[in-house]
Design a protein around this motif. Structure first.
Motif, PDB file in Angstrom:
ATOM      1  N   ARG A 101      -3.663   4.994 -22.857  1.00 38.41           N
ATOM      2  CA  ARG A 101      -5.074   5.303 -22.643  1.00 38.41           C
ATOM      3  C   ARG A 101      -5.704   4.321 -21.652  1.00 38.41           C
ATOM      4  O   ARG A 101      -6.456   4.725 -20.756  1.00 38.41           O
ATOM      5  CB  ARG A 101      -5.830   5.250 -23.973  1.00 38.41           C
ATOM      6  N   ILE A 102      -5.386   3.034 -21.779  1.00 35.02           N
ATOM      7  CA  ILE A 102      -5.944   2.012 -20.884  1.00 35.02           C
ATOM      8  C   ILE A 102      -5.412   2.197 -19.466  1.00 35.02           C
ATOM      9  O   ILE A 102      -6.165   2.135 -18.486  1.00 35.02           O
ATOM     10  CB  ILE A 102      -5.620   0.603 -21.419  1.00 35.02           C
ATOM     11  N   TRP A 103      -4.113   2.438 -19.330  1.00 41.66           N
ATOM     12  CA  TRP A 103      -3.533   2.611 -17.995  1.00 41.66           C
ATOM     13  C   TRP A 103      -4.123   3.821 -17.272  1.00 41.66           C
ATOM     14  O   TRP A 103      -4.242   3.816 -16.053  1.00 41.66           O
ATOM     15  CB  TRP A 103      -2.016   2.763 -18.114  1.00 41.66           C
ATOM     16  N   ALA A 104      -4.502   4.836 -18.014  1.00 42.65           N
ATOM     17  CA  ALA A 104      -5.068   6.032 -17.386  1.00 42.65           C
ATOM     18  C   ALA A 104      -6.397   5.739 -16.705  1.00 42.65           C
ATOM     19  O   ALA A 104      -6.818   6.479 -15.813  1.00 42.65           O
ATOM     20  CB  ALA A 104      -5.239   7.140 -18.426  1.00 42.65           C
ATOM     21  N   GLN A 105      -7.061   4.626 -17.092  1.00 38.46           N
ATOM     22  CA  GLN A 105      -8.365   4.270 -16.526  1.00 38.46           C
ATOM     23  C   GLN A 105      -8.291   3.058 -15.597  1.00 38.46           C
ATOM     24  O   GLN A 105      -9.314   2.531 -15.193  1.00 38.46           O
ATOM     25  CB  GLN A 105      -9.345   3.974 -17.668  1.00 38.46           C
ATOM     26  N   ARG A 106      -7.095   2.635 -15.244  1.00 36.95           N
ATOM     27  CA  ARG A 106      -6.929   1.377 -14.509  1.00 36.95           C
ATOM     28  C   ARG A 106      -7.369   1.516 -13.054  1.00 36.95           C
ATOM     29  O   ARG A 106      -7.444   2.630 -12.513  1.00 36.95           O
ATOM     30  CB  ARG A 106      -5.466   0.933 -14.555  1.00 36.95           C
ATOM     31  N   ASP A 107      -7.608   0.371 -12.417  1.00 37.89           N
ATOM     32  CA  ASP A 107      -7.886   0.329 -10.980  1.00 37.89           C
ATOM     33  C   ASP A 107      -6.933  -0.662 -10.307  1.00 37.89           C
ATOM     34  O   ASP A 107      -7.269  -1.304  -9.329  1.00 37.89           O
ATOM     35  CB  ASP A 107      -9.339  -0.067 -10.721  1.00 37.89           C
ATOM     36  N   TYR A 108      -5.740  -0.791 -10.835  1.00 37.62           N
ATOM     37  CA  TYR A 108      -4.735  -1.727 -10.325  1.00 37.62           C
ATOM     38  C   TYR A 108      -3.376  -1.034 -10.312  1.00 37.62           C
ATOM     39  O   TYR A 108      -3.186   0.032 -10.909  1.00 37.62           O
ATOM     40  CB  TYR A 108      -4.684  -2.997 -11.176  1.00 37.62           C
ATOM     41  N   SER A 109      -2.431  -1.660  -9.623  1.00 35.48           N
ATOM     42  CA  SER A 109      -1.103  -1.082  -9.458  1.00 35.48           C
ATOM     43  C   SER A 109      -0.285  -1.229 -10.745  1.00 35.48           C
ATOM     44  O   SER A 109      -0.373  -2.235 -11.447  1.00 35.48           O
ATOM     45  CB  SER A 109      -0.387  -1.787  -8.306  1.00 35.48           C
ATOM     46  N   LEU A 110       0.547  -0.222 -11.017  1.00 39.30           N
ATOM     47  CA  LEU A 110       1.374  -0.209 -12.220  1.00 39.30           C
ATOM     48  C   LEU A 110       2.821   0.080 -11.832  1.00 39.30           C
ATOM     49  O   LEU A 110       3.119   1.073 -11.172  1.00 39.30           O
ATOM     50  CB  LEU A 110       0.874   0.848 -13.199  1.00 39.30           C
ATOM     51  N   CYS A 111       3.699  -0.820 -12.250  1.00 39.77           N
ATOM     52  CA  CYS A 111       5.126  -0.682 -11.962  1.00 39.77           C
ATOM     53  C   CYS A 111       5.852  -0.156 -13.200  1.00 39.77           C
ATOM     54  O   CYS A 111       5.592  -0.616 -14.317  1.00 39.77           O
ATOM     55  CB  CYS A 111       5.704  -2.035 -11.562  1.00 39.77           C
ATOM     56  N   LEU A 112       6.750   0.782 -13.018  1.00 35.29           N
ATOM     57  CA  LEU A 112       7.585   1.244 -14.114  1.00 35.29           C
ATOM     58  C   LEU A 112       8.672   0.197 -14.376  1.00 35.29           C
ATOM     59  O   LEU A 112       9.518  -0.050 -13.509  1.00 35.29           O
ATOM     60  CB  LEU A 112       8.228   2.590 -13.771  1.00 35.29           C
ATOM     61  N   LEU A 113       8.631  -0.435 -15.528  1.00 34.37           N
ATOM     62  CA  LEU A 113       9.541  -1.492 -15.975  1.00 34.37           C
ATOM     63  C   LEU A 113       9.193  -2.832 -15.327  1.00 34.37           C
ATOM     64  O   LEU A 113       8.692  -2.902 -14.194  1.00 34.37           O
ATOM     65  CB  LEU A 113      11.005  -1.172 -15.686  1.00 34.37           C
ATOM     66  N   GLU A 114       9.502  -3.877 -16.051  1.00 34.42           N
ATOM     67  CA  GLU A 114       9.376  -5.229 -15.519  1.00 34.42           C
ATOM     68  C   GLU A 114      10.444  -5.448 -14.460  1.00 34.42           C
ATOM     69  O   GLU A 114      11.586  -4.988 -14.603  1.00 34.42           O
ATOM     70  CB  GLU A 114       9.553  -6.267 -16.636  1.00 34.42           C
ATOM     71  N   ASN A 115      10.104  -6.165 -13.386  1.00 32.21           N
ATOM     72  CA  ASN A 115      11.103  -6.487 -12.379  1.00 32.21           C
ATOM     73  C   ASN A 115      12.182  -7.383 -12.989  1.00 32.21           C
ATOM     74  O   ASN A 115      11.920  -8.205 -13.852  1.00 32.21           O
ATOM     75  CB  ASN A 115      10.467  -7.199 -11.185  1.00 32.21           C
ATOM     76  N   GLY A 116      13.401  -7.200 -12.499  1.00 32.76           N
ATOM     77  CA  GLY A 116      14.494  -8.036 -12.967  1.00 32.76           C
ATOM     78  C   GLY A 116      15.206  -7.492 -14.183  1.00 32.76           C
ATOM     79  O   GLY A 116      16.071  -8.175 -14.745  1.00 32.76           O
ATOM     80  N   GLY A 164       6.602  10.760 -18.586  1.00 30.16           N
ATOM     81  CA  GLY A 164       5.823  11.913 -18.983  1.00 30.16           C
ATOM     82  C   GLY A 164       4.392  11.590 -19.368  1.00 30.16           C
ATOM     83  O   GLY A 164       3.512  12.457 -19.298  1.00 30.16           O
ATOM     84  N   GLU A 165       4.126  10.318 -19.766  1.00 22.32           N
ATOM     85  CA  GLU A 165       2.812   9.968 -20.290  1.00 22.32           C
ATOM     86  C   GLU A 165       2.027   9.000 -19.407  1.00 22.32           C
ATOM     87  O   GLU A 165       0.824   8.834 -19.593  1.00 22.32           O
ATOM     88  CB  GLU A 165       2.970   9.362 -21.691  1.00 22.32           C
ATOM     89  N   VAL A 166       2.699   8.351 -18.447  1.00 20.90           N
ATOM     90  CA  VAL A 166       2.052   7.333 -17.615  1.00 20.90           C
ATOM     91  C   VAL A 166       2.322   7.653 -16.150  1.00 20.90           C
ATOM     92  O   VAL A 166       3.459   7.986 -15.787  1.00 20.90           O
ATOM     93  CB  VAL A 166       2.584   5.922 -17.941  1.00 20.90           C
ATOM     94  N   GLN A 167       1.302   7.538 -15.309  1.00 18.38           N
ATOM     95  CA  GLN A 167       1.503   7.706 -13.870  1.00 18.38           C
ATOM     96  C   GLN A 167       1.716   6.335 -13.253  1.00 18.38           C
ATOM     97  O   GLN A 167       0.771   5.608 -12.926  1.00 18.38           O
ATOM     98  CB  GLN A 167       0.317   8.400 -13.214  1.00 18.38           C
ATOM     99  N   ALA A 168       2.980   5.947 -13.113  1.00 15.10           N
ATOM    100  CA  ALA A 168       3.306   4.668 -12.467  1.00 15.10           C
ATOM    101  C   ALA A 168       3.214   4.817 -10.955  1.00 15.10           C
ATOM    102  O   ALA A 168       3.357   5.919 -10.408  1.00 15.10           O
ATOM    103  CB  ALA A 168       4.699   4.210 -12.879  1.00 15.10           C
ATOM    104  N   ASP A 169       2.989   3.688 -10.278  1.00  9.33           N
ATOM    105  CA  ASP A 169       2.850   3.698  -8.814  1.00  9.33           C
ATOM    106  C   ASP A 169       4.151   3.356  -8.103  1.00  9.33           C
ATOM    107  O   ASP A 169       4.405   3.844  -7.005  1.00  9.33           O
ATOM    108  CB  ASP A 169       1.778   2.686  -8.393  1.00  9.33           C
ATOM    109  N   HIS A 170       4.961   2.513  -8.732  1.00  6.06           N
ATOM    110  CA  HIS A 170       6.174   2.077  -8.053  1.00  6.06           C
ATOM    111  C   HIS A 170       7.222   1.642  -9.069  1.00  6.06           C
ATOM    112  O   HIS A 170       6.930   1.460 -10.258  1.00  6.06           O
ATOM    113  CB  HIS A 170       5.887   0.940  -7.059  1.00  6.06           C
ATOM    114  N   PHE A 171       8.445   1.497  -8.574  1.00  2.00           N
ATOM    115  CA  PHE A 171       9.579   1.069  -9.404  1.00  2.00           C
ATOM    116  C   PHE A 171      10.479   0.213  -8.533  1.00  2.00           C
ATOM    117  O   PHE A 171      10.600   0.453  -7.331  1.00  2.00           O
ATOM    118  CB  PHE A 171      10.363   2.276  -9.930  1.00  2.00           C
TER     119      PHE A 171
END
Length: 324
Positions: A101-116, A164-171
């Protein structure tokens, strides 16, 4: 959350913290210990020899010596598979629905999975060690393909809910499969074993709107870049200058087809203000004007960069970005 970015005037970004490493972990066992060193099997199943001096919160200033790895045979791999159940409830964090719910309202970039945390070659290396992970393509290609196919299937199953539930920006694929003069895998090995498996993942990501797909490798993977693009990977970092990577040269060769991050020589940032100015102004304005580039160091900040130099580097970079 990557805390501290806002304090230094950097953009906020977060990662979707789905766990893709082994679980349950191995029991940690100490084999030998004195005042200077410890030999132990860590939670990832790797037997290590480590210096104790300077240990802070579980990390050390020097890299451990790796003595043994958990996967040597196909039977070992079949046992390791049991620790990679994609449906284990531990893989998704608590309060998942609230985070969505919080990510759906974000104004920042979201990566699928932690790097590394996830790569194809890098996972083989975690299981087998660098030498065995390189030789398995020659010594037992059927096992190499079986392990890589399992990793792709595991990734697809584990990330199904998140995609399916989160729109990530990058991976970002974490690989680190190059050294100073070239990659640890040849273009022929990459094309046969890695490229089609990357393609399965990149096609899945793009079908879910994840358009920026990065590959993280230190060293010099230049000869593999055309294959990155063919595999659906359109961004590379951190462009290690000491290994011969140069952001301007790579941009001239591939244009905006390949997005870039990094490329600022950490050795120059350690030297002083004049060197910082020269290193930043020689490339950052031109690359920013072209777009598709995020300027930062070609690796983490080493301890020989003083805090004063770090702050000066940030201020000069901020001036360039803001056009001052």
């Amino acid at each position: 959350v990557h805390r501290g970015n806002e304090y230094f005037g950097l953009d906020r970004w977060e990662a979707v913290p789905v766990k893709v490493l082994l679980y349950p972990q191995f029991d940690e066992v100490t084999h030998y210990e004195d005042d200077e060193i410890i030999i132990y099997t860590s939670r990832d199943g790797i037997k290590r020899k480590a210096m104790k001096e300077g240990t802070v919160r579980g990390t050390r200033p020097s890299m451990d010596e790796y003595m043994d790895f958990p996967v040597k045979t196909r039977e070992d791999f079949l046992e390791m598979k049991k620790r990679f159940n994609p449906h284990s409830p531990i893989r998704y964090p608590q309060w998942w629905d609230e985070r969505v719910r919080i990510w759906a309202q974000r104004d920042y970039s979201l990566c699928l999975l932690e790097n590394g945390t996830f790569g194809l070659y890098s996972m083989l290396r975690r299981w087998m060690g660098t030498e065995a992970a390189c030789l398995v393509f020659y010594d037992d290609p059927a096992l190499a393909e079986e392990m890589l196919d399992f990793l792709v299937d595991f990734f697809v199953e584990t990330t199904h809910r998140a995609l399916g539930e989160v729109q990530a920006d990058h991976f970002s694929f974490f690989e680190d499969f190059a050294f100073k003069t070239g990659p640890l895998v040849s273009p022929a090995i990459f094309r046969r074993f890695l490229l089609p498996r990357y393609r399965r993942i990149t096609d899945l990501l793009r079908a879910h709107g994840v358009d920026i797909i990065q590959l993280d490798s230190d060293g010099n993977p230049t000869v593999l870049i055309p294959l990155f693009l063919e595999a659906g990977i359109n961004c590379t970092w951190p462009l290690e200058v000491a290994a011969g990577m140069d952001a301007l040269t790579v941009r001239k060769e591939y244009g905006r087809d390949l997005l870039l991050q990094g490329g600022i020589d950490k050795r120059e940032i350690a030297r002083g203000r004049q060197e910082i100015d020269r290193e930043l102004y020689r490339q950052v304005p031109q690359l920013l004007e072209q777009g598709g580039y995020i300027p930062f160091l070609d690796h983490a900040f080493p301890p020989d960069i003083s805090y004063e130099n770090f702050l000066y580097y940030l201020e000069v970079k901020r001036k360039i970005i803001e056009g001052r």
